[in-house]
Design an enzyme around this catalytic site. Structure first.
Site: not given
Ligand code: DGL
Length: 266
Positions: A11-12, A43-44, A74-76, A159, A193-195
């Site tokens: 993931d980012s 990254y978004g 990560c979806n992005t 983050e 979004c995995t966040h």
């Protein structure tokens, strides 16, 4: 360790840990290496070229650690880089390696959750602009309407450890209001979004009781279980010593240790 053939999870930043947690719960015997590119996250809002370059660099690093299979948690990255990696980069690098994303497994099942046939998809600017969810859900559930909403400030909040602080409420409300304003018929909100599962309590508290929120961890984990059953040539290659290693691209790992505990142990 050198002979290990782990599953790589990328993931980012920290968000992919919410997916890794579900994968580990369902498949605890395998070896895993998690890589979060925290030095370059989020990254978004980045360009297609940059997201592809960063993602491919990280995937190659995971290959060097011995991973024959990498999950882009990560979806992005899945929406912007996966296709090029699968169709071009892997052919040049090593066609026996596999890289899987999170969008298709989610799109395959998400239509089963909605009764009104209308879903709100919340994601980063990159994921929303790619239109990947609209296209993929359209393949599996053509009758479902997809209302997309970009939430560009949520990942930076998370983050930076602000996701459970009162300041986050303002931005949770802001983007949910925008999503719900698109249609009164939405009964399912997909956290694409995995966040975002880290904001789930605030999101649930704000949404009306008739709207459910769906996060991807368990969906992606189930799909990986299925993938390994259908691909014995990959499954038999993976080692099973139940090790988990965590890597970050930042010099100072103390933040990662702290957040990994919050995300992974949650
Ligand atoms: N976790 C990533 C996703 O699922 C987004 C994070 C970012 O913007 O870097 O889209």
């Amino acid at each position: 360790m050198l002979n290990n053939k782990p599953i790589g999870i990328f993931d980012s930043g920290y968000g992919g840990l919410t997916v890794f947690r579900s994968i580990f719960q369902q498949l605890p015997a395998y070896d895993y290496i998690y890589l979060g590119d925290t030095a370059r996250a989020p990254y978004g809002n980045r360009s297609f070229q940059t997201i592809h370059q960063y993602t491919w660099e990280c995937v190659q690093w995971l290959f060097k650690q011995g991973c024959p299979l990498v999950i882009l948690a990560c979806n992005t990255a899945s929406s912007k880089a996966l296709r090029t990696i699968q169709q071009r980069d892997l052919q040049n690098e090593d066609p026996s390696k596999r890289v899987l994303g999170v969008i298709r497994p989610t799109a395959e099942v998400i239509g089963d959750y909605t009764k009104t046939k209308e879903i709100g998809v919340l994601g980063t600017k990159g994921t929303v602009q790619s239109g990947s969810y609209v296209i993929e859900i359209g393949h599996f559930f053509p009758e479902v309407k997809v209302r997309q909403q970009a939430c560009p400030l949520w990942v930076p909040l998370i983050e930076n450890g602000e996701h459970d602080k009162p300041g986050a409420d303002y931005f949770v409300k802001k983007y949910l209001d925008q999503a719900l304003a698109q249609s009164a018929n939405i009964d399912t909100i997909l956290l694409a979004c995995t966040h975002y599962p880290l904001l789930q309590e605030k999101i649930k508290a704000y949404l009306p009781a008739n709207i459910q929120t769906i996060s991807q961890g368990d969906i992606v984990a189930k799909s990986l279980v299925d993938y390994l059953q259908r691909h014995p040539e990959m499954e038999s290659m993976l080692t099973k010593n139940s090790t988990q290693q965590f890597f970050t691209t930042t010099d100072d790992t103390s933040d990662f240790d702290h957040y990994a505990e919050i995300f992974f142990c949650r």
